[in-house]
Design an enzyme around this catalytic site. Structure first.
Site, PDB file in Angstrom:
ATOM      1  N   GLU A 159      28.220  76.213  24.720  1.00  0.00           N
ATOM      2  CA  GLU A 159      29.321  76.371  25.799  1.00  0.00           C
ATOM      3  C   GLU A 159      30.035  77.587  25.746  1.00  0.00           C
ATOM      4  OE1 GLU A 159      31.415  72.730  26.035  1.00  0.00           O
ATOM      5  OE2 GLU A 159      29.878  71.643  26.630  1.00  0.00           O
ATOM      6  N   GLU A 368      24.035  67.283  25.260  1.00  0.00           N
ATOM      7  CA  GLU A 368      25.075  66.344  25.277  1.00  0.00           C
ATOM      8  C   GLU A 368      25.245  65.635  26.596  1.00  0.00           C
ATOM      9  OE1 GLU A 368      29.142  67.930  24.367  1.00  0.00           O
ATOM     10  OE2 GLU A 368      28.045  69.450  23.004  1.00  0.00           O
TER      11      GLU A 368
HETATM   12  C1  NOJ Z   1      31.482  69.873  24.764  1.00  0.00           C
HETATM   13  C2  NOJ Z   1      31.658  69.972  23.376  1.00  0.00           C
HETATM   14  O1  NOJ Z   1      30.324  70.732  23.165  1.00  0.00           O
HETATM   15  C3  NOJ Z   1      32.065  69.247  22.304  1.00  0.00           C
HETATM   16  O2  NOJ Z   1      32.492  70.185  21.320  1.00  0.00           O
HETATM   17  C4  NOJ Z   1      33.065  68.560  23.103  1.00  0.00           C
HETATM   18  O3  NOJ Z   1      33.758  67.696  22.190  1.00  0.00           O
HETATM   19  C5  NOJ Z   1      32.508  67.496  24.143  1.00  0.00           C
HETATM   20  N1  NOJ Z   1      31.840  68.442  24.908  1.00  0.00           N
HETATM   21  C6  NOJ Z   1      33.254  66.490  24.819  1.00  0.00           C
HETATM   22  O4  NOJ Z   1      34.095  67.215  25.577  1.00  0.00           O
END
Ligand code: NOJ
Length: 464
Positions: A159, A368
């Site tokens: 990200e 994710e």
């Molecule tokens: C994105 C991230 O990669 C992760 O670290 C984060 O906790 C989650 N989304 C949830 O927001």
């Protein structure tokens, strides 16, 4: 008919969010340890204590029908200082995790950088310092050399959009800067570092594939007017294209650069670096999907970013305006939102997957997907029907995109078990397995864990 035999069903975590053991076995400080300790904020010193529970956690993945585990390596656990001295104890820890994955038939899907920059690099300017790009490539090389026989799926960065914008534009993540010109520089350095990592991987001739993971928010407009389409392009460049175009095609969107260069000095983007970016594109794209971005044309007001990652629910408080570019529409009366203003919109996943497939033609993993909620974990089993319904709707949307031709090779639930969620702390929970942070961090599968297991074991028959 879709063949799901080799489909990677799994779940995901990240080093700082779950490991704990922040100063054990010669791990050094990360920028997050430093910042959270200085500010006296809730931190990941212990987190889910995965450092001591990983065997139990990975065994539960296997028992939960999962075939893959997405996790990240901690740079400050592996490299002790700017001179690149290796911490053998750090390597040994990850060897144990990898062996445990293989013993349980779980494929490791490994991110090299999930936000925990060593503080010794942050002190030299962090991602504003070009030297950190080379340091990242050296660290990545150490990872490839030591783990290449045990890892076939690699990710350079998790990200970039989210951590760069939070750290340098919005200023609510370390290094807590609010400066557009620095945001552009940090963004560029991260994408250049990612290409350097890919270059190391290719030159080493390692087996497997390497990709990048993006916080994907496909862009929709409120109507079909030409002004809205222009606003959508600005928003797409800001949200998605500077990562996906750069990583997949080796090209930073030229209309974005043209716009930025009118106001900011971007002469540090050197031809030889752009060449490295062009020549070292990724093998696959990882998309983290939580929601879409709905936009309308800019009307008035200064550039504003109010996002809720305080850990406290606060419906209706978010606001995003980029002056002269676009405004984000935070409320669609026909949609549902979480207490944190995240729109629940599975259709965005289907549309977004098809768009990414058409634009880049690369294999895609959903790296994710999940929902964060307050939960009482003292009960014998958390009855998280909302998570089941969220996952069911999104997995169905993914199947629809696959039926229309998108090449999707895996799906990872966020998260494998409850963990520390950055500024949101530990109370906003995403896990398939509950971790009771107040009682010895005992683990208890939630209802969603069982649902996910049955769905995988039945080959998603009931969803198709
Ligand atoms: C994105 C991230 O990669 C992760 O670290 C984060 O906790 C989650 N989304 C949830 O927001």
């Amino acid at each position: 008919m879709m063949d799901l035999k080799n489909f990677l069903w799994g779940s995901a975590t990240a080093s700082y969010q779950c490991e704990g053991a922040w100063d054990l076995d010669e791990r050094v400080e990360s920028m997050w340890d430093h910042y959270l300790h200085e500010e006296g904020l809730e931190n990941g010193d212990i987190a889910s204590d995965h450092y001591h529970h990983f065997e139990e956690d990975i065994r539960m993945m296997k028992e939960g029908g999962q075939r893959a585990y997405r996790f990240s390596l901690s740079w400050p656990r592996i490299i002790k200082n700017k001179q690149g001295e290796i911490n053998e104890k750090g390597l040994a820890f990850y060897h144990k995790i990898l062996d445990c994955c293989h013993e349980n038939g779980i494929e490791p899907f490994v991110t090299i950088y999930h936000w925990d920059l060593p503080q010794y690099w942050e002190e030299t300017g962090g991602w504003l310092n070009e030297e950190v790009c080379t340091a990242f490539a050296q660290y990545a090389k150490v990872c490839f050399e030591n783990f290449h026989t045990k890892i076939r799926k690699w990710v350079t960065f998790n990200e970039p959009k989210w951590f760069v914008c939070s750290g340098y534009l919005i200023g609510n993540y370390p290094p807590c800067i609010q400066d557009v010109s620095k945001t552009i520089k940090a963004a560029y350095h991260v994408m250049y570092a990612s290409a350097l990592g890919v270059k190391e991987f290719r030159e080493g001739g390692y087996e497997g594939e390497i990709g990048i993971v993006h916080s994907f928010t496909p862009v929709n407009g409120v109507d079909d007017r030409i002004e809205t389409k222009i606003a959508m392009r600005y928003a797409d460049n800001y949200c998605n294209n500077w990562i996906l175009d750069t990583a997949a095609k080796g090209e930073i969107p030229i209309d974005l650069l043209s716009e930025l260069s009118k106001q900011y000095d971007i002469s540090y983007m050197k031809p030889e670096q752009l060449k490295i970016i062009k020549e070292n594109t990724v093998d696959f794209l990882g998309l983290n999907y939580y929601s879409r971005t709905l936009v309308k044309p800019y009307t008035s007001g200064e550039t504003t970013f109010v996002v809720n990652n305080s850990g406290k629910a606060g419906k209706g408080s978010s606001k995003v305006i980029v002056k002269h570019w676009f405004e984000q529409v935070m409320h669609d009366p026909n949609s549902t939102y979480t207490e944190w203003d995240t729109e629940i919109y599975p259709k965005g996943l289907k549309d977004g997957l098809l768009e990414v497939h058409q634009k880049y033609g690369l294999p895609i993993y959903i790296t994710e997907n999940g929902i964060g909620m307050y939960e009482d974990v003292t009960v014998p089993q958390v009855d998280d029907e909302y998570r089941i319904s969220f996952m069911r709707d999104h997995i169905k949307a993914m199947f629809e995109a696959m039926e229309q031709g998108a090449n999707i090779k895996g799906y990872f639930a966020w998260s494998s078990f409850d963990l520390y969620s950055w500024k949101n702390g530990c109370e906003k929970r995403y896990g398939l397995v509950a971790v009771d942070f107040d009682h010895d961090r005992i683990r208890k599968p939630k209802k969603s864990y069982t649902w996910y297991r049955d769905m995988i074991n039945s080959n998603a028959e009931n969803l198709k």
